[in-house]
Design a protein around this motif. Structure first.
Motif, short mmCIF file in Angstrom:
data_model
loop_
_atom_site.label_atom_id
_atom_site.label_comp_id
_atom_site.label_asym_id
_atom_site.label_seq_id
_atom_site.Cartn_x
_atom_site.Cartn_y
_atom_site.Cartn_z
N GLY A 214 0.78 -1.23 0.00
CA GLY A 214 0.00 0.00 0.00
C GLY A 214 0.81 1.28 0.00
N VAL A 215 2.15 1.17 -0.13
CA VAL A 215 3.00 2.36 -0.20
C VAL A 215 3.89 2.25 -1.44
CG1 VAL A 215 2.97 2.78 2.27
CG2 VAL A 215 4.77 1.35 1.30
N ALA A 216 4.27 3.38 -1.99
CA ALA A 216 5.05 3.37 -3.22
C ALA A 216 6.43 2.76 -3.02
CB ALA A 216 5.18 4.79 -3.77
N GLU A 217 7.08 3.11 -1.91
CA GLU A 217 8.40 2.54 -1.64
C GLU A 217 8.72 2.65 -0.15
OE1 GLU A 217 12.05 4.72 -2.86
OE2 GLU A 217 10.69 6.24 -3.67
N ASP A 218 9.66 1.82 0.28
CA ASP A 218 10.18 1.84 1.64
C ASP A 218 11.46 2.66 1.69
OD1 ASP A 218 8.43 0.45 3.26
OD2 ASP A 218 9.46 -1.47 3.06
N PRO A 219 11.69 3.42 2.78
CA PRO A 219 12.98 4.10 2.92
C PRO A 219 14.10 3.16 3.35
CG PRO A 219 11.54 4.69 4.73
CD PRO A 219 10.72 3.88 3.78
N ALA A 220 13.77 1.98 3.90
CA ALA A 220 14.79 0.99 4.26
C ALA A 220 14.10 -0.37 4.31
CB ALA A 220 15.44 1.31 5.60
N THR A 221 14.73 -1.38 3.72
CA THR A 221 14.09 -2.69 3.59
C THR A 221 15.09 -3.78 3.95
OG1 THR A 221 12.92 -1.73 1.69
CG2 THR A 221 12.56 -4.06 2.15
N GLY A 222 15.06 -4.23 5.20
CA GLY A 222 16.01 -5.24 5.65
C GLY A 222 15.83 -6.57 4.96
N ALA A 223 14.60 -6.97 4.68
CA ALA A 223 14.37 -8.24 4.00
C ALA A 223 14.97 -8.22 2.60
CB ALA A 223 12.87 -8.53 3.94
N ALA A 224 14.82 -7.10 1.89
CA ALA A 224 15.40 -6.99 0.56
C ALA A 224 16.92 -6.94 0.62
CB ALA A 224 14.86 -5.75 -0.14
N ALA A 225 17.47 -6.32 1.68
CA ALA A 225 18.92 -6.30 1.84
C ALA A 225 19.45 -7.73 2.03
CB ALA A 225 19.30 -5.44 3.04
N ALA A 226 18.74 -8.54 2.82
CA ALA A 226 19.15 -9.93 3.00
C ALA A 226 19.06 -10.70 1.70
CB ALA A 226 18.27 -10.58 4.07
#
Length: 280
Positions: A214-226
């Motif tokens: 429901g949001v355009a983007e995250d300012p920080a994404t730990g799951a994506a970093a992993a």
């Protein structure tokens, strides 16, 4: 019978850059988890990309994550925020967390940062139909991509499409239709679409589309970093065991993430960052 929580929602920004930036997360710690409907209601009311719920269970904590729209299998920044809250509450530094899909951990370091150990990380080449649709969504072409980092579907708890771009300017122009992005992500079971630019082999700039939440983007994404860390290991990228990720700059919420990558294929990735308390 599920317990309806009266505990207030704590609000922290994870992967902050000093006293600024980071990704806001709601944190609810109680003696038992609320009902599914109540967790969804709270997450919707909070309005952050994720709210994490935790309750004691055996030798660890039962943990679930909800976006304003639906439950999420794993959320890195909310896990980092939860680790800070648990450390303050329990006066210890290492916590075992039982997710829907298995057990992970989070610990507090001497410098006050938190480190999570992700679920097992693996990757595979992106389906051609998914790649075509994703490029169309962001108004990109194959020529915009970095050939050294081929498109991939990467997973460290949930699925992320990785699209590495050839220059920082193209990354800064990221734009897409939110409804169409959510449709595409549901069709291919994606949690984010991760657009990246490699400044150096060990320093990346990232933007993560999160339309399904429901949001355009995250300012920080730990799951994506992993997931990125696992992907880089799989393609034998020269990461030397660690990468740093700058995210959120184009949103005005600069965030800093560090991913430590073991040499063992399939191992989870350690993702670290600072947190800061934010207003209610």
């Amino acid at each position: 019978m599920k317990h309806e929580t009266n505990r207030p929602v704590l609000r922290l920004a994870a992967f902050s850059d000093g006293g600024e930036g980071g990704n806001p997360a709601g944190v609810v710690v109680d003696d038992a988890l609320p009902s599914d409907a109540e967790m969804q209601r709270i997450a919707t009311d909070v309005g952050y990309s994720e709210t994490v719920f935790a309750a004691p269970q055996d030798d660890g904590w039962r943990v679930r994550f909800f976006s304003p729209k639906e439950e999420v299998a794993f959320c890195g920044h909310a896990t980092i925020a939860l680790g800070s809250v648990l450390a303050e509450r329990e006066s210890q530094g290492l916590f075992q967390l039982d997710l829907n899909s298995g057990r992970i951990s989070v610990e507090i370091n001497e410098d006050g940062s938190a480190t999570l150990m992700s679920p097992p990380a693996h990757s595979a080449g992106a389906d051609p139909s998914l790649l075509t649709a994703a490029l169309e969504l962001f108004d990109l072409t194959v020529a915009d991509l970095d050939p050294a980092l081929p498109p991939s579907l990467a997973n460290a708890g949930n699925n992320h499409l990785i699209l590495a771009l050839g220059d920082r300017l193209t990354l800064s122009k990221m734009s897409y239709d939110l409804d169409e992005g959510a449709r595409l992500m549901r069709q291919y079971d994606l949690t984010t679409i991760s657009l990246l630019w490699a400044e150096t082999p060990r320093r990346f700039h990232s933007r993560n589309a999160f339309a399904i939440g429901g949001v355009a983007e995250d300012p920080a994404t730990g799951a994506a970093a992993a997931a990125l860390g696992g992907y880089l290991r799989d393609i034998r990228w020269p990461h030397d065991g660690e990468i740093n990720i700058v995210q959120g700059e184009d949103m005005g919420a600069r965030s800093l993430l560090k991913a430590s990558i073991s040499a063992e294929p399939g191992d989870g990735i350690r993702v670290s960052g600072m947190t800061r308390v934010i207003g209610g």
